[in-house]
Design a protein around this motif. Structure first.
Motif, PDB file in Angstrom:
ATOM      1  N   ALA A  36      -4.948   2.774  -2.274  1.00 47.16           N
ATOM      2  CA  ALA A  36      -3.586   2.501  -2.724  1.00 47.16           C
ATOM      3  C   ALA A  36      -2.867   3.786  -3.104  1.00 47.16           C
ATOM      4  N   GLY A  37      -3.608   4.737  -3.657  1.00 44.15           N
ATOM      5  CA  GLY A  37      -3.010   6.022  -4.003  1.00 44.15           C
ATOM      6  C   GLY A  37      -2.496   6.766  -2.788  1.00 44.15           C
ATOM      7  N   ALA A  84     -13.452  -8.101   8.523  1.00 42.37           N
ATOM      8  CA  ALA A  84     -12.479  -7.009   8.543  1.00 42.37           C
ATOM      9  C   ALA A  84     -11.095  -7.509   8.139  1.00 42.37           C
ATOM     10  N   ALA A  85     -10.728  -8.691   8.601  1.00 44.35           N
ATOM     11  CA  ALA A  85      -9.428  -9.253   8.226  1.00 44.35           C
ATOM     12  C   ALA A  85      -9.389  -9.576   6.737  1.00 44.35           C
ATOM     13  N   ARG A  86     -10.515  -9.997   6.174  1.00 44.72           N
ATOM     14  CA  ARG A  86     -10.551 -10.261   4.723  1.00 44.72           C
ATOM     15  C   ARG A  86     -10.362  -8.972   3.943  1.00 44.72           C
ATOM     16  N   TYR A  87     -10.978  -7.873   4.389  1.00 51.38           N
ATOM     17  CA  TYR A  87     -10.776  -6.585   3.725  1.00 51.38           C
ATOM     18  C   TYR A  87      -9.310  -6.161   3.813  1.00 51.38           C
ATOM     19  N   GLN A  88      -8.705  -6.385   4.963  1.00 49.37           N
ATOM     20  CA  GLN A  88      -7.301  -6.018   5.118  1.00 49.37           C
ATOM     21  C   GLN A  88      -6.413  -6.855   4.206  1.00 49.37           C
ATOM     22  N   LEU A  89      -6.731  -8.130   4.043  1.00 54.24           N
ATOM     23  CA  LEU A  89      -5.980  -8.976   3.122  1.00 54.24           C
ATOM     24  C   LEU A  89      -6.175  -8.502   1.688  1.00 54.24           C
ATOM     25  N   ALA A  90      -7.402  -8.166   1.321  1.00 54.05           N
ATOM     26  CA  ALA A  90      -7.664  -7.677  -0.032  1.00 54.05           C
ATOM     27  C   ALA A  90      -6.884  -6.394  -0.310  1.00 54.05           C
ATOM     28  N   PHE A  91      -6.847  -5.494   0.675  1.00 58.94           N
ATOM     29  CA  PHE A  91      -6.104  -4.246   0.503  1.00 58.94           C
ATOM     30  C   PHE A  91      -4.604  -4.521   0.370  1.00 58.94           C
ATOM     31  N   LEU A  92      -4.113  -5.474   1.135  1.00 61.17           N
ATOM     32  CA  LEU A  92      -2.704  -5.848   1.013  1.00 61.17           C
ATOM     33  C   LEU A  92      -2.385  -6.325  -0.402  1.00 61.17           C
ATOM     34  N   LEU A  93      -3.225  -7.177  -0.960  1.00 58.18           N
ATOM     35  CA  LEU A  93      -2.991  -7.683  -2.315  1.00 58.18           C
ATOM     36  C   LEU A  93      -3.036  -6.556  -3.345  1.00 58.18           C
ATOM     37  N   LEU A  94      -3.962  -5.611  -3.162  1.00 55.56           N
ATOM     38  CA  LEU A  94      -4.032  -4.453  -4.059  1.00 55.56           C
ATOM     39  C   LEU A  94      -2.771  -3.595  -3.942  1.00 55.56           C
ATOM     40  N   LEU A  95      -2.289  -3.427  -2.718  1.00 53.19           N
ATOM     41  CA  LEU A  95      -1.076  -2.644  -2.512  1.00 53.19           C
ATOM     42  C   LEU A  95       0.124  -3.280  -3.197  1.00 53.19           C
ATOM     43  N   LEU A  96       0.262  -4.583  -3.051  1.00 49.81           N
ATOM     44  CA  LEU A  96       1.381  -5.271  -3.687  1.00 49.81           C
ATOM     45  C   LEU A  96       1.347  -5.050  -5.195  1.00 49.81           C
ATOM     46  N   ASP A  97       0.157  -5.121  -5.772  1.00 52.46           N
ATOM     47  CA  ASP A  97       0.012  -4.896  -7.206  1.00 52.46           C
ATOM     48  C   ASP A  97       0.341  -3.448  -7.566  1.00 52.46           C
ATOM     49  N   GLU A  98      -0.165  -2.504  -6.766  1.00 56.41           N
ATOM     50  CA  GLU A  98       0.059  -1.081  -7.029  1.00 56.41           C
ATOM     51  C   GLU A  98       1.544  -0.730  -6.934  1.00 56.41           C
ATOM     52  N   LEU A  99       2.230  -1.308  -5.969  1.00 55.12           N
ATOM     53  CA  LEU A  99       3.638  -0.999  -5.745  1.00 55.12           C
ATOM     54  C   LEU A  99       4.582  -1.927  -6.498  1.00 55.12           C
ATOM     55  N   ARG A 100       4.001  -2.854  -7.260  1.00 58.79           N
ATOM     56  CA  ARG A 100       4.768  -3.801  -8.072  1.00 58.79           C
ATOM     57  C   ARG A 100       5.726  -4.643  -7.218  1.00 58.79           C
ATOM     58  N   VAL A 101       5.217  -5.066  -6.078  1.00 62.70           N
ATOM     59  CA  VAL A 101       5.961  -6.000  -5.227  1.00 62.70           C
ATOM     60  C   VAL A 101       5.406  -7.399  -5.490  1.00 62.70           C
ATOM     61  N   PRO A 102       6.193  -8.332  -5.995  1.00 64.70           N
ATOM     62  CA  PRO A 102       5.677  -9.679  -6.263  1.00 64.70           C
ATOM     63  C   PRO A 102       5.167 -10.338  -4.979  1.00 64.70           C
ATOM     64  N   GLU A 139      17.530  -5.225   6.324  1.00 58.47           N
ATOM     65  CA  GLU A 139      18.682  -5.845   5.640  1.00 58.47           C
ATOM     66  C   GLU A 139      19.005  -5.133   4.335  1.00 58.47           C
ATOM     67  N   GLY A 140      18.933  -3.808   4.372  1.00 57.35           N
ATOM     68  CA  GLY A 140      19.345  -3.013   3.224  1.00 57.35           C
ATOM     69  C   GLY A 140      18.311  -2.849   2.128  1.00 57.35           C
ATOM     70  N   SER A 141      17.140  -3.475   2.269  1.00 64.42           N
ATOM     71  CA  SER A 141      16.101  -3.385   1.236  1.00 64.42           C
ATOM     72  C   SER A 141      14.938  -2.538   1.720  1.00 64.42           C
ATOM     73  N   ALA A 142      14.477  -1.607   0.902  1.00 68.55           N
ATOM     74  CA  ALA A 142      13.286  -0.826   1.250  1.00 68.55           C
ATOM     75  C   ALA A 142      12.113  -1.779   1.452  1.00 68.55           C
ATOM     76  N   THR A 143      11.456  -1.681   2.599  1.00 71.00           N
ATOM     77  CA  THR A 143      10.460  -2.673   2.998  1.00 71.00           C
ATOM     78  C   THR A 143       9.205  -2.005   3.501  1.00 71.00           C
ATOM     79  N   LEU A 144       8.058  -2.485   3.024  1.00 73.19           N
ATOM     80  CA  LEU A 144       6.757  -2.068   3.518  1.00 73.19           C
ATOM     81  C   LEU A 144       6.327  -3.023   4.621  1.00 73.19           C
ATOM     82  N   PHE A 145       6.004  -2.481   5.784  1.00 73.23           N
ATOM     83  CA  PHE A 145       5.480  -3.287   6.886  1.00 73.23           C
ATOM     84  C   PHE A 145       3.987  -2.975   7.022  1.00 73.23           C
ATOM     85  N   ARG A 165      10.037  -5.213  -0.962  1.00 73.51           N
ATOM     86  CA  ARG A 165       9.424  -6.366  -0.331  1.00 73.51           C
ATOM     87  C   ARG A 165       8.461  -5.892   0.749  1.00 73.51           C
ATOM     88  N   CYS A 166       7.730  -6.839   1.313  1.00 73.78           N
ATOM     89  CA  CYS A 166       6.688  -6.498   2.282  1.00 73.78           C
ATOM     90  C   CYS A 166       6.674  -7.548   3.388  1.00 73.78           C
TER      91      CYS A 166
END
Length: 209
Positions: free
Chosen positions: A1-2, A31-49, A87-93, A17-18
Motif C-alpha cells: 500500500a505504501g 491469486a484473485a483472492r489476494y488481489q481482492l485483499a490488496f484492493l480492500l487494504l488500498l481502499l483503507d490506506e487511501l481512505r476511500v469508502p 467525471e471530474g473526480s480523482a479515480t483509482l483504477f 473513488r475506485c
C-alpha cells in the motif's frame, strides 16, 4: 500500500473513488483472492469508502457478487469495456492483469490532460507493454497507450516471493498534468473510438458476449 501512496504524496489529487476491472473468480482462484485483499487494504490506506468502489468482471458468479456487496462494495450494472470517465473526480483504477484493450479504452474515455491527470492505474506495466509489442502493432491496435507513453509516470509494485504470480508486471501509473501539457497538441486531436478490427489477440470480453 505504501508503494501506491508514495506517487500520490505530491501535488496529485488523492483518489476519491475506485473502479476495479477484471478481478476474476476469487471464489475459486487464490491469486484473485489476494488481489481482492490488496484492493480492500488500498481502499483503507487511501481512505476511500468501500461504497465508492465499483467492480465489474463478467466472470463473477452470483455468490461472488453477493460477497462483494456484503463487503460494502458496488457492482457496475453492465460491461463498460473499460470505457469509464472520471467525471471530474480523482479515480483509482485497479486493473491487475487486464487486457491491453481495457487500458486503451480507459485512456480513450478520458482523453484530455484535465481528465488523465485525475487517473491512477494499478495494472500491467505500460513500459512492459511497450517492450513486448512491436511499436507499429502498439500504435495500430492500442494507439492511446502508445500516445501517452511520454506523459505517464510509472512505479513497479515491490516484488514478494509469495505473490510473484499475483502481482507480477504490475505497476502504479499516474499522469502529471505538466507532462501531459508538454505533449504535442496533435496528440489530443485524434479521438476516434478504438474498434480493434485488425487486432489478432484481443484480450477483452465485449459488451453482450
Amino acid at each position: 500500500a505504501g508503494a501506491v501512496r508514495a506517487p500520490l504524496s505530491g501535488p496529485a489529487e488523492p483518489p476519491a473513488r475506485c473502479v476495479c476491472y477484471g478481478l476474476g473468480r476469487f471464489g475459486r482462484c487464490p491469486a484473485a483472492r489476494y488481489q481482492l485483499a490488496f484492493l480492500l487494504l488500498l481502499l483503507d490506506e487511501l481512505r476511500v469508502p468501500p461504497a465508492r468502489c465499483a467492480l465489474f468482471d463478467p466472470a463473477f458468479s452470483a455468490r461472488e457478487a453477493a460477497a462483494l456487496r456484503a463487503l460494502g462494495l458496488c457492482l457496475l450494472p453492465e460491461n463498460e469495456e473499460g470505457k469509464h470517465g472520471v467525471e471530474g473526480s480523482a479515480t483509482l483504477f485497479y486493473m491487475v492483469h487486464c487486457g491491453k484493450a481495457l487500458y486503451n479504452n480507459l485512456l480513450w474515455s478520458n482523453w484530455s490532460p484535465a481528465a488523465l491527470s485525475k487517473l491512477v492505474i494499478i495494472g500491467n506495466s505500460f513500459r512492459g507493454i511497450e517492450e513486448r509489442l512491436l511499436y507499429r502493432i502498439l500504435e495500430r491496435d492500442y494507439s492511446y497507450i502508445a500516445k501517452v507513453l511520454k506523459g505517464v509516470e510509472e512505479v513497479a509494485l515491490p516484488s514478494h516471493p509469495r505473490y510473484l504470480d499475483t502481482f507480477n508486471d504490475t505497476s502504479v501509473h499516474w499522469f502529471p498534468l505538466d507532462k501531459l501539457q508538454e505533449l504535442s497538441p496533435e496528440v489530443w486531436d485524434f479521438v476516434e473510438e478504438p474498434m480493434y478490427q485488425d487486432c489478432e489477440d484481443l484480450e477483452i470480453i465485449r459488451k453482450g458476449e
